[in-house]
Design a protein around this motif. Structure first.
Motif, PDB file in Angstrom:
ATOM      1  N   GLU A   1       0.821  -1.224   0.000  1.00 35.98           N
ATOM      2  CA  GLU A   1       0.000   0.000   0.000  1.00 35.98           C
ATOM      3  C   GLU A   1       0.850   1.267   0.000  1.00 35.98           C
ATOM      4  O   GLU A   1       0.378   2.343  -0.323  1.00 35.98           O
ATOM      5  N   ARG A   2       2.109   1.124   0.399  1.00 35.45           N
ATOM      6  CA  ARG A   2       2.951   2.324   0.567  1.00 35.45           C
ATOM      7  C   ARG A   2       4.154   2.402  -0.369  1.00 35.45           C
ATOM      8  O   ARG A   2       4.771   3.456  -0.487  1.00 35.45           O
ATOM      9  N   CYS A   3       4.509   1.285  -0.957  1.00 35.29           N
ATOM     10  CA  CYS A   3       5.762   1.252  -1.737  1.00 35.29           C
ATOM     11  C   CYS A   3       5.517   0.701  -3.142  1.00 35.29           C
ATOM     12  O   CYS A   3       4.539   0.009  -3.388  1.00 35.29           O
ATOM     13  N   GLU A   4       6.476   1.015  -4.006  1.00 38.13           N
ATOM     14  CA  GLU A   4       6.435   0.490  -5.376  1.00 38.13           C
ATOM     15  C   GLU A   4       7.705  -0.292  -5.647  1.00 38.13           C
ATOM     16  O   GLU A   4       8.775   0.069  -5.140  1.00 38.13           O
ATOM     17  N   LEU A   5       7.615  -1.301  -6.503  1.00 38.67           N
ATOM     18  CA  LEU A   5       8.819  -2.001  -6.960  1.00 38.67           C
ATOM     19  C   LEU A   5       9.109  -1.521  -8.385  1.00 38.67           C
ATOM     20  O   LEU A   5       9.648  -0.456  -8.564  1.00 38.67           O
ATOM     21  N   TYR A   6       8.696  -2.283  -9.393  1.00 38.29           N
ATOM     22  CA  TYR A   6       8.978  -1.869 -10.775  1.00 38.29           C
ATOM     23  C   TYR A   6       7.907  -0.894 -11.257  1.00 38.29           C
ATOM     24  O   TYR A   6       6.721  -1.152 -11.110  1.00 38.29           O
ATOM     25  N   ARG A   7       8.370   0.219 -11.833  1.00 40.07           N
ATOM     26  CA  ARG A   7       7.440   1.246 -12.299  1.00 40.07           C
ATOM     27  C   ARG A   7       7.147   1.145 -13.788  1.00 40.07           C
ATOM     28  O   ARG A   7       6.183   1.712 -14.269  1.00 40.07           O
ATOM     29  N   SER A   8       8.047   0.505 -14.512  1.00 40.87           N
ATOM     30  CA  SER A   8       7.901   0.518 -15.978  1.00 40.87           C
ATOM     31  C   SER A   8       7.297  -0.782 -16.479  1.00 40.87           C
ATOM     32  O   SER A   8       7.304  -1.801 -15.780  1.00 40.87           O
ATOM     33  N   THR A   9       6.791  -0.718 -17.709  1.00 33.10           N
ATOM     34  CA  THR A   9       6.406  -1.960 -18.378  1.00 33.10           C
ATOM     35  C   THR A   9       7.247  -2.074 -19.649  1.00 33.10           C
ATOM     36  O   THR A   9       7.625  -1.061 -20.252  1.00 33.10           O
ATOM     37  N   LEU A  10       7.517  -3.302 -20.005  1.00 35.62           N
ATOM     38  CA  LEU A  10       8.302  -3.549 -21.217  1.00 35.62           C
ATOM     39  C   LEU A  10       7.357  -3.444 -22.404  1.00 35.62           C
ATOM     40  O   LEU A  10       6.465  -4.273 -22.562  1.00 35.62           O
ATOM     41  N   THR A  11       7.519  -2.394 -23.219  1.00 35.55           N
ATOM     42  CA  THR A  11       6.559  -2.196 -24.305  1.00 35.55           C
ATOM     43  C   THR A  11       7.094  -2.649 -25.662  1.00 35.55           C
ATOM     44  O   THR A  11       6.323  -2.812 -26.605  1.00 35.55           O
ATOM     45  N   ARG A  12       8.406  -2.802 -25.769  1.00 36.20           N
ATOM     46  CA  ARG A  12       8.978  -3.316 -27.007  1.00 36.20           C
ATOM     47  C   ARG A  12      10.303  -3.961 -26.694  1.00 36.20           C
ATOM     48  O   ARG A  12      10.983  -3.546 -25.758  1.00 36.20           O
ATOM     49  N   GLU A  13      10.662  -4.910 -27.523  1.00 33.62           N
ATOM     50  CA  GLU A  13      11.948  -5.556 -27.319  1.00 33.62           C
ATOM     51  C   GLU A  13      12.491  -5.944 -28.684  1.00 33.62           C
ATOM     52  O   GLU A  13      11.727  -6.372 -29.548  1.00 33.62           O
ATOM     53  N   ALA A  14      13.771  -5.758 -28.886  1.00 37.19           N
ATOM     54  CA  ALA A  14      14.370  -6.158 -30.157  1.00 37.19           C
ATOM     55  C   ALA A  14      15.644  -6.924 -29.859  1.00 37.19           C
ATOM     56  O   ALA A  14      16.465  -6.487 -29.043  1.00 37.19           O
ATOM     57  N   ALA A  15      15.783  -8.086 -30.491  1.00 34.02           N
ATOM     58  CA  ALA A  15      16.976  -8.906 -30.266  1.00 34.02           C
ATOM     59  C   ALA A  15      17.795  -8.930 -31.542  1.00 34.02           C
ATOM     60  O   ALA A  15      17.273  -9.149 -32.630  1.00 34.02           O
ATOM     61  N   SER A  16      19.079  -8.680 -31.396  1.00 33.56           N
ATOM     62  CA  SER A  16      19.957  -8.662 -32.558  1.00 33.56           C
ATOM     63  C   SER A  16      20.534 -10.050 -32.815  1.00 33.56           C
ATOM     64  O   SER A  16      20.588 -10.889 -31.912  1.00 33.56           O
ATOM     65  N   GLU A  17      21.001 -10.245 -34.029  1.00 40.76           N
ATOM     66  CA  GLU A  17      21.676 -11.510 -34.349  1.00 40.76           C
ATOM     67  C   GLU A  17      22.914 -11.706 -33.495  1.00 40.76           C
ATOM     68  O   GLU A  17      23.332 -12.822 -33.222  1.00 40.76           O
ATOM     69  N   ASP A  18      23.526 -10.579 -33.063  1.00 44.32           N
ATOM     70  CA  ASP A  18      24.734 -10.720 -32.237  1.00 44.32           C
ATOM     71  C   ASP A  18      24.387 -10.819 -30.751  1.00 44.32           C
ATOM     72  O   ASP A  18      25.256 -10.667 -29.894  1.00 44.32           O
ATOM     73  N   ALA A  19      23.099 -11.046 -30.447  1.00 44.88           N
ATOM     74  CA  ALA A  19      22.594 -11.280 -29.083  1.00 44.88           C
ATOM     75  C   ALA A  19      22.365 -10.002 -28.277  1.00 44.88           C
ATOM     76  O   ALA A  19      21.845 -10.055 -27.164  1.00 44.88           O
ATOM     77  N   THR A  20      22.729  -8.854 -28.825  1.00 49.07           N
ATOM     78  CA  THR A  20      22.403  -7.597 -28.146  1.00 49.07           C
ATOM     79  C   THR A  20      20.881  -7.476 -28.065  1.00 49.07           C
ATOM     80  O   THR A  20      20.174  -7.809 -29.018  1.00 49.07           O
ATOM     81  N   ARG A  21      20.400  -7.038 -26.931  1.00 47.53           N
ATOM     82  CA  ARG A  21      18.949  -6.942 -26.759  1.00 47.53           C
ATOM     83  C   ARG A  21      18.605  -5.515 -26.346  1.00 47.53           C
ATOM     84  O   ARG A  21      19.217  -4.963 -25.431  1.00 47.53           O
ATOM     85  N   LYS A  22      17.636  -4.936 -27.034  1.00 46.46           N
ATOM     86  CA  LYS A  22      17.235  -3.567 -26.726  1.00 46.46           C
ATOM     87  C   LYS A  22      15.815  -3.576 -26.186  1.00 46.46           C
ATOM     88  O   LYS A  22      14.928  -4.203 -26.780  1.00 46.46           O
ATOM     89  N   LEU A  23      15.608  -2.902 -25.056  1.00 48.83           N
ATOM     90  CA  LEU A  23      14.291  -2.875 -24.425  1.00 48.83           C
ATOM     91  C   LEU A  23      13.732  -1.462 -24.481  1.00 48.83           C
ATOM     92  O   LEU A  23      14.476  -0.495 -24.284  1.00 48.83           O
TER      93      LEU A  23
END
Ligand code: SF4
Length: 351
Positions: free
Chosen positions: A58-80
């Motif tokens: 009731e008083r605290c928050e943990l994660y504030r964001s939501t993951l709305t897009r994700e892109a994974a590269s062939e070289d395994a780099t991941r962008k959120l």
């Protein structure tokens, strides 16, 4: 407003629990769940009684964001693409390598600097991120690391503050986030594994030198003279000589070498004359130069140099006595340039 648990230090959290009439050790238990055990809900905190978990929720928050897009590269780099409740969206990147796991974090929503070649600066800055919102990005990347490794104790080893925004323009929150990520009770990432990248605010660079943190400092130079730099980094009005003075001060006070970041733009800043002018600046500062071939942004009039011309520029600097590295461009196939995923999301949302 709810207390964002990812953005408070352990001392602050202990103080808060005491103020609320709770025992101080509860803070240590909660921090352990949040940072060591990756809890994303109060229900998971099973060594706290049910009434306390409800009270906390009731008083605290943990994660504030939501993951709305994700892109994974062939070289395994991941962008959120992470979106906060107010609609502000930021990019966070995971760069996995054999020996290290790096998170590239944003410090602001958008960017005030407006580099002529960058997507993040196109719409200016919307707002600063809070310390908790910065730490949250690192925790999200660490989850990816742990999931990929199948090991709930796998570590995020490096942080680079090189995402959207100018970290030193959001000084207080960035330094607080770094302290949380550096703390043994937090993410436990060594200060020497954390890099702050700036276009150069001399006063803040000097202030950072006094924080007693052994951070790496990277100056995004991109041009060897003031005229060209003003065209490429319009916000960076401070003369290069003044910036280098501040960097020297940083080096003297922290013992940490400064890196000069230099994005190679075909025909703009990658000619032999540019290398000749860049070399004495780097030598004077005893700085490493990191070259990066530009990742083109649709709609912007800059081109990526060929690998051969980038190697030639690197070799010329080497011949002039500069310690220089040509960084590989990670995530080329996933709109790798800073701000592009956010822009793509905004465009597709409005089309
Ligand atoms: S390159 Fe960095 S400093 Fe320049 S506009 Fe983009 S995010 Fe801002």
């Amino acid at each position: 407003m709810a207390l964002h648990l990812l953005g408070v230090t352990l001392d602050e959290l202990r103080g808060w629990f005491v103020e609320q009439g709770q025992p101080r050790y509860r803070a240590d238990q909660v921090a352990d769940w949040v940072f060591a055990k990756d809890a994303d809900s109060f229900e998971q905190m099973t060594n706290l009684g049910k009434p306390l978990r409800t009270w906390l929720a009731e008083r605290c928050e943990l994660y504030r964001s939501t993951l709305t897009r994700e892109a994974a590269s062939e070289d395994a780099t991941r962008k959120l693409l992470l979106t906060f409740a107010d609609g502000a969206a930021v990019e966070t990147v995971w760069i996995p390598e054999e020996a290290r796991q790096t998170a590239c974090l944003s410090s602001q929503v958008g960017c005030p600097v407006g580099c002529a070649f960058c997507a993040s600066g196109l719409e200016g800055v919307q707002r600063n991120l809070t310390a908790g919102e910065i730490v949250e990005q690192a925790l999200r990347v660490r989850r990816l690391v742990r999931t990929a490794a199948g090991d709930p104790t796998a570590r995020l080893t490096n942080i680079v503050m090189m995402g959207m925004g100018e970290p030193l323009a959001n000084y207080q929150e960035v330094v607080k986030a770094i302290r949380i990520m550096n703390a043994a009770w937090g993410l436990g990432i060594g200060a020497r594994k954390i890099t702050v990248s700036t276009v150069g605010l001399p006063q803040q660079i000097r202030k950072l030198a006094g924080e007693e943190l052994q951070l790496n400092l990277a100056l995004s130079l991109h041009a060897p003279d003031d005229d060209l730099r003003r065209r490429l980094v319009p916000w960076g009005k401070v003369p290069i000589a003044e910036l280098l003075d501040a960097c020297e001060y940083y080096f003297r006070h922290t013992g940490r070498e400064v890196t000069l970041e230099y994005v190679l733009l075909e025909g703009v800043n990658n000619l032999p004359e540019h290398a000749r002018r860049l070399a004495p600046l780097a030598r004077h500062l005893r700085a490493n130069v990191n070259l990066l071939r530009y990742n083109p942004v649709p709609g912007l009039p800059f081109e990526r140099p060929t690998a051969e011309s980038a190697f030639a520029f690197q070799q010329q600097l080497r011949d002039l006595g500069v310690n220089v590295h040509l960084r590989s461009s990670r995530g080329q196939d996933i709109a790798a340039a800073c701000g592009q995923l956010r822009r793509a999301a905004a465009t597709s949302a409005t089309c």
